[in-house]
Design an enzyme around this catalytic site. Structure first.
Site, PDB file in Angstrom:
ATOM      1  N   GLY A  27      -3.291   4.264   7.833  1.00  0.00           N
ATOM      2  CA  GLY A  27      -2.349   3.157   7.877  1.00  0.00           C
ATOM      3  C   GLY A  27      -1.882   2.947   9.315  1.00  0.00           C
ATOM      4  O   GLY A  27      -2.184   3.756  10.205  1.00  0.00           O
ATOM      5  N   ASP A  66      -4.638   3.851  -2.135  1.00  0.00           N
ATOM      6  CA  ASP A  66      -5.759   4.209  -1.250  1.00  0.00           C
ATOM      7  C   ASP A  66      -6.213   5.639  -1.500  1.00  0.00           C
ATOM      8  O   ASP A  66      -5.461   6.581  -1.270  1.00  0.00           O
ATOM      9  CB  ASP A  66      -5.317   4.090   0.210  1.00  0.00           C
ATOM     10  CG  ASP A  66      -5.133   2.648   0.626  1.00  0.00           C
ATOM     11  OD1 ASP A  66      -6.105   1.884   0.556  1.00  0.00           O
ATOM     12  OD2 ASP A  66      -4.009   2.286   1.015  1.00  0.00           O
ATOM     13  N   GLY A  78      -9.229   4.369   6.760  1.00  0.00           N
ATOM     14  CA  GLY A  78      -8.914   5.786   6.967  1.00  0.00           C
ATOM     15  C   GLY A  78      -7.457   6.051   7.277  1.00  0.00           C
ATOM     16  O   GLY A  78      -6.958   7.125   6.979  1.00  0.00           O
ATOM     17  N   HIS A 136      -8.243   1.431  -4.274  1.00  0.00           N
ATOM     18  CA  HIS A 136      -9.229   1.224  -3.210  1.00  0.00           C
ATOM     19  C   HIS A 136      -9.870   2.576  -2.905  1.00  0.00           C
ATOM     20  O   HIS A 136      -9.227   3.459  -2.338  1.00  0.00           O
ATOM     21  CB  HIS A 136      -8.483   0.640  -1.993  1.00  0.00           C
ATOM     22  CG  HIS A 136      -9.291   0.541  -0.735  1.00  0.00           C
ATOM     23  ND1 HIS A 136      -8.721   0.278   0.493  1.00  0.00           N
ATOM     24  CD2 HIS A 136     -10.619   0.667  -0.495  1.00  0.00           C
ATOM     25  CE1 HIS A 136      -9.657   0.244   1.424  1.00  0.00           C
ATOM     26  NE2 HIS A 136     -10.817   0.491   0.849  1.00  0.00           N
ATOM     27  N   SER A 164       0.836  -1.200   0.000  1.00  0.00           N
ATOM     28  CA  SER A 164       0.000   0.000   0.000  1.00  0.00           C
ATOM     29  C   SER A 164       0.867   1.245   0.000  1.00  0.00           C
ATOM     30  O   SER A 164       1.614   1.509   0.949  1.00  0.00           O
ATOM     31  CB  SER A 164      -0.910   0.009   1.228  1.00  0.00           C
ATOM     32  OG  SER A 164      -1.510   1.284   1.327  1.00  0.00           O
ATOM     33  N   MET A 183     -12.031   4.953  -0.905  1.00  0.00           N
ATOM     34  CA  MET A 183     -12.710   5.236   0.372  1.00  0.00           C
ATOM     35  C   MET A 183     -13.332   6.617   0.228  1.00  0.00           C
ATOM     36  O   MET A 183     -12.918   7.588   0.869  1.00  0.00           O
ATOM     37  CB  MET A 183     -11.696   5.180   1.515  1.00  0.00           C
ATOM     38  CG  MET A 183     -11.286   3.761   1.858  1.00  0.00           C
ATOM     39  SD  MET A 183      -9.749   3.691   2.807  1.00  0.00           S
ATOM     40  CE  MET A 183      -8.591   3.663   1.459  1.00  0.00           C
ATOM     41  N   HIS A 211      -1.134  -1.237  -4.324  1.00  0.00           N
ATOM     42  CA  HIS A 211      -2.404  -0.874  -3.691  1.00  0.00           C
ATOM     43  C   HIS A 211      -2.411   0.643  -3.484  1.00  0.00           C
ATOM     44  O   HIS A 211      -1.497   1.204  -2.865  1.00  0.00           O
ATOM     45  CB  HIS A 211      -2.545  -1.611  -2.358  1.00  0.00           C
ATOM     46  CG  HIS A 211      -3.871  -1.429  -1.708  1.00  0.00           C
ATOM     47  ND1 HIS A 211      -5.001  -2.128  -2.082  1.00  0.00           N
ATOM     48  CD2 HIS A 211      -4.267  -0.619  -0.694  1.00  0.00           C
ATOM     49  CE1 HIS A 211      -6.018  -1.770  -1.331  1.00  0.00           C
ATOM     50  NE2 HIS A 211      -5.608  -0.839  -0.480  1.00  0.00           N
ATOM     51  N   MET A 213      -8.787   8.543  -0.349  1.00  0.00           N
ATOM     52  CA  MET A 213      -9.646   8.940   0.784  1.00  0.00           C
ATOM     53  C   MET A 213     -10.116  10.373   0.582  1.00  0.00           C
ATOM     54  O   MET A 213      -9.327  11.218   0.156  1.00  0.00           O
ATOM     55  CB  MET A 213      -8.850   8.867   2.082  1.00  0.00           C
ATOM     56  CG  MET A 213      -8.235   7.523   2.348  1.00  0.00           C
ATOM     57  SD  MET A 213      -7.254   7.597   3.855  1.00  0.00           S
ATOM     58  CE  MET A 213      -6.614   5.928   3.903  1.00  0.00           C
ATOM     59  N   MET A 244     -11.896  -5.390   4.958  1.00  0.00           N
ATOM     60  CA  MET A 244     -11.107  -4.490   5.813  1.00  0.00           C
ATOM     61  C   MET A 244     -10.806  -5.201   7.132  1.00  0.00           C
ATOM     62  O   MET A 244     -11.726  -5.687   7.797  1.00  0.00           O
ATOM     63  CB  MET A 244     -11.872  -3.195   6.097  1.00  0.00           C
ATOM     64  CG  MET A 244     -12.006  -2.238   4.921  1.00  0.00           C
ATOM     65  SD  MET A 244     -10.493  -1.824   4.036  1.00  0.00           S
ATOM     66  CE  MET A 244      -9.451  -1.158   5.341  1.00  0.00           C
ATOM     67  N   ASP A 294      -6.944  -6.201   4.041  1.00  0.00           N
ATOM     68  CA  ASP A 294      -6.286  -4.890   4.083  1.00  0.00           C
ATOM     69  C   ASP A 294      -6.355  -4.291   5.491  1.00  0.00           C
ATOM     70  O   ASP A 294      -7.441  -4.003   5.995  1.00  0.00           O
ATOM     71  CB  ASP A 294      -7.006  -3.975   3.083  1.00  0.00           C
ATOM     72  CG  ASP A 294      -6.382  -2.603   2.940  1.00  0.00           C
ATOM     73  OD1 ASP A 294      -5.300  -2.367   3.506  1.00  0.00           O
ATOM     74  OD2 ASP A 294      -6.994  -1.768   2.246  1.00  0.00           O
ATOM     75  N   GLY A 295      -5.165  -4.082   6.077  1.00  0.00           N
ATOM     76  CA  GLY A 295      -5.081  -3.395   7.365  1.00  0.00           C
ATOM     77  C   GLY A 295      -4.368  -4.229   8.412  1.00  0.00           C
ATOM     78  O   GLY A 295      -4.832  -5.298   8.786  1.00  0.00           O
ATOM     79  N   GLY A 304       0.933  -1.967   4.128  1.00  0.00           N
ATOM     80  CA  GLY A 304       1.534  -0.640   4.030  1.00  0.00           C
ATOM     81  C   GLY A 304       2.713  -0.500   4.965  1.00  0.00           C
ATOM     82  O   GLY A 304       3.871  -0.598   4.568  1.00  0.00           O
ATOM     83  N   SER A 305       2.399  -0.314   6.247  1.00  0.00           N
ATOM     84  CA  SER A 305       3.460  -0.053   7.226  1.00  0.00           C
ATOM     85  C   SER A 305       4.492  -1.164   7.289  1.00  0.00           C
ATOM     86  O   SER A 305       5.692  -0.892   7.396  1.00  0.00           O
ATOM     87  CB  SER A 305       2.857   0.102   8.628  1.00  0.00           C
ATOM     88  OG  SER A 305       1.821   1.025   8.585  1.00  0.00           O
TER      89      SER A 305
END
Ligand code: DX5
Ligand code: ZN
Length: 217
Positions: free
Chosen positions: A144, A35, A142, A66, A8, A68, A33, A37, A137, A175-176, A197-198
Site C-alpha cells: 500500500g 488483498d 505488493g 484480490h 482496501s 496476489m 477490498h 499476498m 493495477m 487499484d493503487g 487504502g492509504s
C-alpha cells in the site's frame, strides 16, 4: 451507473480492525477490498483465510478479494468458504485463466482478472467476455501507499473501448495510489470501481474520505 468505492483493508489498523470495519459499514463505501499476498508472486505477505472469515463475520458489504498469489486455482474453494463474494486473479499467475475464471463463477463468486502496469490491456481481449470485472493495477502490486502511475488513464480508456465491443457489462476497477486528487479523472476516463487504502485509513476521518471518493470534485 454511479461508480463504486472499495476501501482496501490492507491499510486498516489490525489492532482495531472491527472498529475500522464498522466505519466502512456505516460509510458510503460499496465493497470491502481484501488483498491477499503470498510472498511469492509479490514480495510481501498479508493475511489468509482465518482473517478473511473474521472480516466476513462483521462486514455488511460484499468482500472483493484480490489474490496476489501464485497458483490461485489451488485455493478457490477455500476463498469461497472464507466469505469472498468477488474474487480476482492476476493474468500473470494463471496459465489456464479461462478455466480458473469459470471455476470462480461456478463456485458462486463474481470472477475478475487483474493486470499489472507493464502488461498491455489488449492481452485481456480473449477473457473479457468471461469476467465481471477487470482490476487494473495503478501501482506494482505488493504494498500500500505507493505512487499512482499516470499511464493508468490511457489504459482505462483503451479498456473502456474494448469493453463496448466485448462485454458492455464489464466493470473497470483501479487499484493503487487512488485518492481525492485523481478520483474524478479516473471516473471520467472510465473507471467503475475505485480501490483506496492509504487515502482512506490514513485519513483522520475515513468515512469523509470515502464520501469524497464517492462524490469527487
Ligand atoms: C497493492 C494492493 C492495493 C493496496 C492499495 O498491491 O493491491 O489494494 O492496498 O493501497 P493504496 O491505496 O494505499 O495504494
Ligand atoms: Zn488490491
Amino acid at each position: 451507473m454511479k461508480h463504486l468505492v472499495a476501501p482496501s483493508l490492507l491499510a486498516a489498523n489490525f489492532l482495531r480492525l472491527e472498529e475500522d470495519l464498522h466505519t466502512v459499514n456505516q460509510s458510503k463505501a460499496d465493497l470491502f477490498h481484501v488483498d491477499v499476498m503470498d510472498g511469492d508472486f509479490v514480495p510481501n505477505i498479508s493475511f489468509g483465510f482465518s482473517i478473511i472469515r473474521q472480516i466476513k463475520s462483521v462486514a455488511e458489504k460484499p468482500l472483493d478479494v484480490h489474490l496476489m498469489i501464485s497458483k490461485p486455482e489451488m485455493y478457490l474453494e477455500d476463498f469461497k468458504s472464507s466469505g469472498a463474494d468477488w474474487l480476482s486473479v492476476h493474468y500473470e499467475t494463471c496459465p489456464h485463466l479461462h478455466r480458473t475464471i469459470q471455476q470462480i463463477r461456478k463456485l458462486g463468486m463474481k470472477p475478475g482478472v487483474v493486470i499489472n502496469p507493464h502488461n498491455n490491456v489488449e492481452l485481456l481481449a480473449g477473457i473479457l467476455p468471461e469476467v465481471d470485472y477487470v482490476l487494473l493495477m495503478s501501482v506494482n502490486p505488493g504494498y500500500g501507499g505507493q505512487q499512482f502511475i499516470p499511464s493508468t488513464y490511457e489504459r482505462i480508456r483503451t479498456l473502456a473501448g474494448m469493453k463496448k465491443q466485448l462485454n458492455p457489462e464489464l466493470l473497470i476497477e483501479v487499484d493503487g495510489g487512488v485518492d481525492e486528487t485523481n478520483a474524478k479523472a479516473l471516473v471520467e476516463a472510465g473507471a467503475d470501481i475505485l480501490v483506496a487504502g492509504s487515502s482512506v485509513f490514513r485519513s483522520s476521518q475515513p468515512a469523509e474520505a470515502i464520501a469524497r471518493l464517492k462524490d469527487p470534485s
